[in-house]
Design an enzyme around this catalytic site. Structure first.
Site, PDB file in Angstrom:
ATOM      1  N   ARG A 199      -1.277 -30.193 -69.276  1.00  0.00           N
ATOM      2  CA  ARG A 199      -2.599 -29.690 -69.669  1.00  0.00           C
ATOM      3  C   ARG A 199      -3.111 -28.776 -68.575  1.00  0.00           C
ATOM      4  O   ARG A 199      -2.473 -28.616 -67.531  1.00  0.00           O
ATOM      5  CB  ARG A 199      -3.568 -30.853 -69.841  1.00  0.00           C
ATOM      6  CG  ARG A 199      -3.613 -31.753 -68.609  1.00  0.00           C
ATOM      7  CD  ARG A 199      -4.705 -32.782 -68.642  1.00  0.00           C
ATOM      8  NE  ARG A 199      -4.569 -33.799 -67.630  1.00  0.00           N
ATOM      9  CZ  ARG A 199      -4.888 -33.661 -66.343  1.00  0.00           C
ATOM     10  NH1 ARG A 199      -5.350 -32.496 -65.904  1.00  0.00           N
ATOM     11  NH2 ARG A 199      -4.746 -34.659 -65.491  1.00  0.00           N
ATOM     12  N   GLU A 207       3.566 -31.646 -60.179  1.00  0.00           N
ATOM     13  CA  GLU A 207       3.054 -32.183 -58.921  1.00  0.00           C
ATOM     14  C   GLU A 207       4.205 -32.700 -58.061  1.00  0.00           C
ATOM     15  O   GLU A 207       5.096 -33.402 -58.551  1.00  0.00           O
ATOM     16  CB  GLU A 207       2.052 -33.303 -59.189  1.00  0.00           C
ATOM     17  CG  GLU A 207       0.822 -32.836 -59.958  1.00  0.00           C
ATOM     18  CD  GLU A 207      -0.271 -33.883 -60.009  1.00  0.00           C
ATOM     19  OE1 GLU A 207      -0.001 -35.049 -59.670  1.00  0.00           O
ATOM     20  OE2 GLU A 207      -1.410 -33.527 -60.368  1.00  0.00           O
ATOM     21  N   GLY A 245      -4.615 -39.430 -62.171  1.00  0.00           N
ATOM     22  CA  GLY A 245      -5.934 -39.508 -61.570  1.00  0.00           C
ATOM     23  C   GLY A 245      -6.126 -40.684 -60.631  1.00  0.00           C
ATOM     24  O   GLY A 245      -7.250 -41.084 -60.358  1.00  0.00           O
TER      25      GLY A 245
END
Length: 648
Positions: free
Chosen positions: A296, A274, A164
């Protein structure tokens, strides 16, 4: 299939899981903190259990209390959502030990991908390409700085346990490495309890493209890619699927790499691999590098659902209950294009500071999908992420989908707090983004244009005045004194400007407004007001605050003349907390000479660190807070000597 599940989360993702589970006939148990006692996810659930105080550490991070709630309510499984305990292997072990099912991957799989350095070593073994960098265990400052020099600037410092954008810093040259390292470590320690970092080469024209994978513990499939390149300070803003400019060759290569990553750790459930992609000269099959795997469900999963027709939460429940993968790779196809925009309570003019407030009005375009964990009347709390909603659209082509996104954002109405809605609208209309010419630096390059305040026209001011004076709903008796038109006035504030406006009410359907040098006529025709010759926008009124739903929401405040006379003007002497938070560090000391822009303190709020800077040159007169203090919004932290004092 399970009879009952507990959702160990809150907000939008808890509501999202409940929606699908209840459609499947599964009973849902919500958990809630003090702050969330009346939250939307609590109202939606079949039953709810209070688990503690408002701070996450006192509630949503209390794994033992959550497990006990599941046992007490007869739940057979726990869905973690995202954030909080969703990627905590110790929690997964505890769930298993309690005889419950964790709806997600195994603890071993989470551990394998939980530390970026170990994960990259594993990916190299599995044949997945990685970015050049240092992922070692020696965390000494000198070694890390030396490795950065070997890699070559610019470099990225990243928390090994991070995600994040937290604990991440871009360093352009060697002179800034030490300060960036200290800052990244501090933020990483706060967010993840682990201050270790890795150092990687920064790709100069990077795109962030990720692959949605799904495994059943034996095999895995991919559900194609998402482009998440529109980011601000490493935080995703608008996501889309599929990625613009993607070739069949590169999609196959990235998909295969994602599946290899999942199968290498026996992955079970939804996950995202990613990649950082070199966008120089277009997308190439050899131009992508593994960044991390999120073990997740991702915030942006709805765009994948839109283009594949797959309900990923349904798949999560089915696979966790013991079923095989619902579809094979050759049964998955792409249909059209989808966008998701993240709507946040943020004060854009103040550098996107997280905002709080009670939502007095909230409405979305009925043609879009709006995933939200709040309703009108709910409060955006300082304890959690300030997301209001995810606005999701789908269309047969990228152009059509983007046009639908612009329309959906224009039709979104929020009152009661400031938001990033206008910023999202500007992004959706950005010429480069419309052409698919995106990279992770787009927002930073064009930030001034993207954050230009909307223009307030005289018709907007007149409409706000009508709301403030109660002149939108008028009857036959409105408008006349015994001898002439009724004259009234009101002072409105918008941004830093005040407008003293006057109105001649000539009848129930006719008003003349005087705003500075402008005159605006308002007429009600066919039951709807026309102001300045244009249909009046919708308006929300709460106390003295008026929101005009044009230009993504224009906020006016009615100024009480008595309060205005008693008020004082700010002089820049005080450095105040812009939001509730924890004072992480104080750098100022009494008598210190500071220059405009000097860092005086660091405030930690909503899991992010915010630097508080001197607004002008001056001398520190008082330090009013110390590291460790919990402060409210507006609390004075540092006072500079008044300029006349300093001169004397």
């Amino acid at each position: 299939m399970f009879d009952t599940i507990l959702i160990a989360n809150r907000g939008e993702i808890a509501c999202r899981v409940i929606e699908t589970a209840q459609v499947m006939g599964v009973r849902c148990v919500a958990v809630y903190s003090d702050a969330d006692a009346s939250a939307k996810h609590v109202a939606m659930a079949d039953t709810a259990v209070h688990i503690g105080g408002s701070a996450p550490a006192d509630s949503y991070l209390r794994g033992d209390v959550i497990i006990q709630a599941a046992l007490d309510t007869g739940a057979q499984a726990i869905h973690p959502g995202y954030g909080f305990l969703s990627e905590n292997p110790i929690f997964v072990d505890a769930v298993d030990a309690a005889g419950l099912t964790f709806i997600g991957p195994s603890a071993d799989a989470i551990r394998a991908m939980g530390l970026k350095d170990a994960a990259k070593a594993l990916m190299i073994e599995a044949g997945v390409p990685v970015v050049p960098g240092y992922h070692g265990k020696d965390q000494s400052d000198d070694l890390l700085e030396a490795e950065a020099g070997k890699i070559g600037y610019p470099v990225l410092i990243k928390a090994v346990a991070g995600g994040g954008g937290k604990g991440m810093r871009l360093v352009e040259e060697a002179a800034g490495f030490s300060e960036a390292l200290a800052s990244a470590r501090s933020e990483a320690k706060t967010a993840f309890g682990n201050a270790d970092v890795l150092v990687e080469k920064f790709v100069s024209q990077p795109r962030h493209i990720e692959v949605q994978v799904f495994g059943d513990g034996k095999t895995a499939v991919h559900l194609f890619e998402r482009d998440c390149s529109l980011q601000r300070r490493h935080q995703k803003v608008i996501e889309e699927a599929p990625a613009p400019g993607m070739t069949a060759e590169m999609r196959a290569a990235m998909g295969a790499a994602g599946v290899r990553a999942a199968e290498a750790i026996g992955y079970k459930g939804a996950g995202t691999v990613e990649f950082i992609v070199d966008g120089t000269g277009g997308l190439k099959a050899d131009g992508f590098f593994f960044m991390e795997m999120n073990t997740r469900l991702q915030v942006e999963h709805p765009v994948t659902e839109a283009i594949t027709g797959v309900d990923l939460v349904e798949w999560q429940l089915r696979v966790a209950a013991g079923e095989d993968l619902p579809k094979a790779q050759d049964e998955l196809t792409i249909n059209g294009h989808s966008f998701e925009a993240r709507l946040y309570a943020e004060d854009v003019p103040k550098g996107f500071l997280p905002a709080t407030g009670t939502l007095t009005h909230l409405a979305f375009d009925p043609a879009c999908r709006a995933d939200s964990g709040v309703r009108a009347g709910d409060t955006i709390s300082p304890f959690y992420d300030p997301m209001i909603a995810k606005v999701i659209v789908h269309g047969p082509t990228r152009d059509v989908a983007l046009a639908r996104l612009r329309q959906a954002l224009c039709a979104t109405q929020v009152a009661g707090t400031v938001t990033n809605l206008a910023f999202l609208g500007a992004l959706a209309g950005h010429s480069g983004f419309r052409k698919g010419d995106v990279d992770t630096g787009l927002i930073a390059r064009d930030i001034d244009a993207l954050t230009t305040p909307p223009v307030v026209a005289p018709r907007h001011v007149a409409l706000a005045g009508m709301a403030a004076l109660g002149l939108l709903q008028t009857g036959p008796e409105t408008g006349f004194t015994l001898w002439d038109s009724l004259l009234r006035q009101v002072t409105l504030e918008w941004g830093a400007e005040e407008h003293l406006i006057k109105v001649e009410v000539r009848g129930p359907d006719h008003q003349i407004w005087h705003i500075a040098e402008d005159t605006v006529e308002a007429r009600r025709i066919g039951g709807r007001w026309q102001i300045g010759g244009q249909p009046a926008a919708q308006v929300a009124l709460s106390g003295d605050r008026i929101t005009v739903f044009d230009g993504y929401g224009l906020i006016f405040d009615r100024v009480d003349p008595l309060m205005q006379a008693a008020g004082t003007q700010g002089d820049g002497n005080l450095v105040e907390a812009p939001m509730p938070g924890l004072v992480r560090e104080v750098f100022a000391s009494v008598g210190q000479h500071v220059s405009m822009g000097d860092k005086l303190a660091i405030l930690e709020a909503m899991k992010m660190e915010h630097s508080l800077l001197a607004a002008r040159d001056g001398i520190v007169a008082e330090v009013l807070a110390t590291a460790g203090d919990q402060v409210e919004a507006g609390a004075a932290l540092v006072r500079l000597e008044a300029e006349e004092e300093a001169v004397a």
